[in-house]
Design a protein around this motif. Structure first.
Motif, short mmCIF file in Angstrom:
data_model
loop_
_atom_site.label_atom_id
_atom_site.label_comp_id
_atom_site.label_asym_id
_atom_site.label_seq_id
_atom_site.Cartn_x
_atom_site.Cartn_y
_atom_site.Cartn_z
N TYR A 8 0.81 -1.23 0.00
CA TYR A 8 0.00 0.00 0.00
C TYR A 8 0.85 1.29 0.00
N ASP B 198 -1.47 10.39 11.27
CA ASP B 198 -1.34 8.94 11.07
C ASP B 198 -0.64 8.57 9.75
N ASP C 26 1.24 7.77 -6.05
CA ASP C 26 0.23 8.84 -6.19
C ASP C 26 0.91 10.21 -6.15
P1 TYM Z 1 -7.52 7.98 4.96
O1 TYM Z 1 -8.51 7.77 3.88
O2 TYM Z 1 -7.45 7.01 6.07
O3 TYM Z 1 -7.75 9.39 5.62
C1 TYM Z 1 -7.87 10.57 4.84
C2 TYM Z 1 -7.18 11.72 5.55
O4 TYM Z 1 -7.76 11.92 6.85
C3 TYM Z 1 -6.74 11.94 7.84
N1 TYM Z 1 -7.27 11.38 9.09
C4 TYM Z 1 -7.23 12.01 10.26
N2 TYM Z 1 -6.75 13.22 10.61
C5 TYM Z 1 -6.87 13.59 11.91
N3 TYM Z 1 -7.46 12.80 12.86
C6 TYM Z 1 -7.96 11.58 12.54
N4 TYM Z 1 -8.54 10.82 13.47
C7 TYM Z 1 -7.85 11.14 11.19
N5 TYM Z 1 -8.23 10.01 10.55
C8 TYM Z 1 -7.86 10.17 9.26
C9 TYM Z 1 -5.63 11.06 7.27
O5 TYM Z 1 -4.40 11.35 7.87
C10 TYM Z 1 -5.68 11.45 5.81
O6 TYM Z 1 -4.96 12.64 5.59
N6 TYM Z 1 -3.18 6.52 2.99
C11 TYM Z 1 -4.15 7.59 3.02
C12 TYM Z 1 -4.73 7.92 1.67
C13 TYM Z 1 -3.75 8.23 0.60
C14 TYM Z 1 -2.97 9.41 0.47
C15 TYM Z 1 -2.23 9.26 -0.73
C16 TYM Z 1 -2.84 10.53 1.25
C17 TYM Z 1 -3.46 7.46 -0.48
N7 TYM Z 1 -2.56 8.07 -1.28
C18 TYM Z 1 -1.33 10.25 -1.17
C19 TYM Z 1 -1.94 11.52 0.82
C20 TYM Z 1 -1.21 11.37 -0.36
C21 TYM Z 1 -5.30 7.18 3.93
O7 TYM Z 1 -5.53 6.04 4.17
O8 TYM Z 1 -6.06 8.20 4.34
#
Ligand code: TYM
Length: 347
Positions: free
Chosen positions: A130, A151, A137
């Motif tokens: 992943y 995170d 990306d």
């Molecule tokens: P994802 O889909 O889990 O979450 C999207 C974004 O929300 C932020 N986030 C949070 N921020 C603060 N507090 C929280 N509790 C919380 N939960 C989620 C995440 O940090 C994220 O910014 N791997 C990434 C998706 C991704 C991505 C990328 C991001 C894929 N390719 C390229 C940046 C650049 C993810 O799973 O985010």
């Protein structure tokens, strides 16, 4: 020194239950960056399928994240909004990065360990690799800045490692092709502010998460005003009044979380919130927070519903965004293929 155009890239997985953490930690900040940067915002559907997704729900969730982007104020005409699977170059570059990244690097990823749980043998290979797709990306667009919640920090460090290794391993070739001293930028994460890590409303030691079985643990962007107010009213707290100093917040995870949420929604900081509410009881603070949350989130909620009522226009926005993204991706991917020496590279 190669100079890179300032470009922001970020992504959100369409795995349902978009919540306040996603909004405050990421999407709200995507909106602000539109004024200063060229932005590429992606619904990362190929990341979503690293764990099982019901196909019909996935389609709906892709549209819902798009609707949330638009409702929050992302402008698809000035910037790029698209879903990852429509631009095949993401998968292609991820493969090449599978061959750049080292097993040891991926073995250290804590999110894989968390997500795979005890039954690691049964996790998909995609879940393991992943972070390489995530690096693809970002680097496919040579993005210089990536706004994310805390995170994602380790994944961004890996992205930087992959960029640096590629730049190093192919330095001679890149120079020969006239592609500069470094091909990829060493991307800067944009992490911070009072909501970099929004915690569960039921347990201040756990992150607010899409996958928490308790819906009361998170405020979903699709929650109506009554539900938002109820969840805040029932949020876990301790019996003490709110502290007067940031220092005292350290031992008070639930208070810290609610104050951080208030600050982030109000475009302020924890110090300012403490100046206003320090010494007051939760029974005074919670209604103020609920009122603020409803005031700011209800219009977004209403707009998401409006956009979702017209899926054809959402799909058109995604197709148009994918066309714009593909233009950049095709050009860069041609250069990357050439850097590797692959025959048939498109220049
Ligand atoms: P994802 O889909 O889990 O979450 C999207 C974004 O929300 C932020 N986030 C949070 N921020 C603060 N507090 C929280 N509790 C919380 N939960 C989620 C995440 O940090 C994220 O910014 N791997 C990434 C998706 C991704 C991505 C990328 C991001 C894929 N390719 C390229 C940046 C650049 C993810 O799973 O985010």
């Amino acid at each position: 020194m190669t100079t890179f155009v300032n470009r922001v890239f970020s992504g959100v997985q369409p795995t349902g239950n978009l919540h306040l953490g996603n909004y405050l930690g990421a999407i709200k900040r995507f909106v602000a960056l539109q004024h200063s940067h060229e932005c590429v915002y992606c619904i990362v559907d190929m990341h979503a399928v690293t764990t099982w997704q019901d196909p019909k729900e996935l389609t709906n969730n892709i549209r819902e994240v798009t609707a949330a982007f638009l409702a929050a104020g992302i402008d698809p005409n000035k910037h790029i909004v698209f879903n990852q699977s429509q631009v095949a170059e993401h998968a292609e570059l991820a493969w090449l990065f599978n061959c750049v990244a080292r097993m040891g690097w991926l073995n250290r990823m804590t999110q894989f360990k968390d997500k795979a749980g005890k039954n690691r043998e049964n996790a998909s290979v995609g879940l393991f690799s992943y972070p390489n797709l995530m690096a693809a990306d970002i680097l496919l667009y040579k993005a210089t800045h990536v706004p994310v919640g805390e995170d994602q920090k380790q994944h961004l460090e890996l992205t930087r490692d992959i960029a640096a290794k590629f730049n190093h391993d192919f330095a001679g070739r890149i120079a020969e092709l006239g592609l500069g001293e470094s091909y990829f930028p060493i991307t800067e994460p944009i992490i911070g502010g009072p909501a970099a890590r929004v915690m569960s409303l039921r347990d201040g030691s756990r992150k607010m998460s899409k996958s928490d079985p308790s819906d009361m643990s998170r405020i979903n962007l699709t929650d109506d005003p009554d539900t938002i107010a109820k969840k805040i009213r029932k949020a876990k707290t301790d019996p003490e009044p709110l502290p007067d100093s940031i220092e005292d917040l350290k031992q008070r995870p639930e208070a810290d979380n609610l104050i951080g949420i208030y600050a982030a929604i109000n475009d302020s900081d924890k110090e300012t919130v403490i100046t206003e509410f320090g010494g007051k009881s939760f029974s005074e603070f919670k209604p103020a927070l609920a009122e603020l949350a409803v005031e700011k989130l209800a219009p977004i909620n209403a707009k998401i519903r409006e956009y979702m009522a017209d899926p054809a226009s959402i799909d058109a926005i995604l197709t148009n965004g994918a066309d714009k993204a593909r233009e950049i991706a095709k050009n860069n991917m041609g250069e990357i293929r050439e850097s590797f020496g692959l025959v048939g590279a498109i220049k």
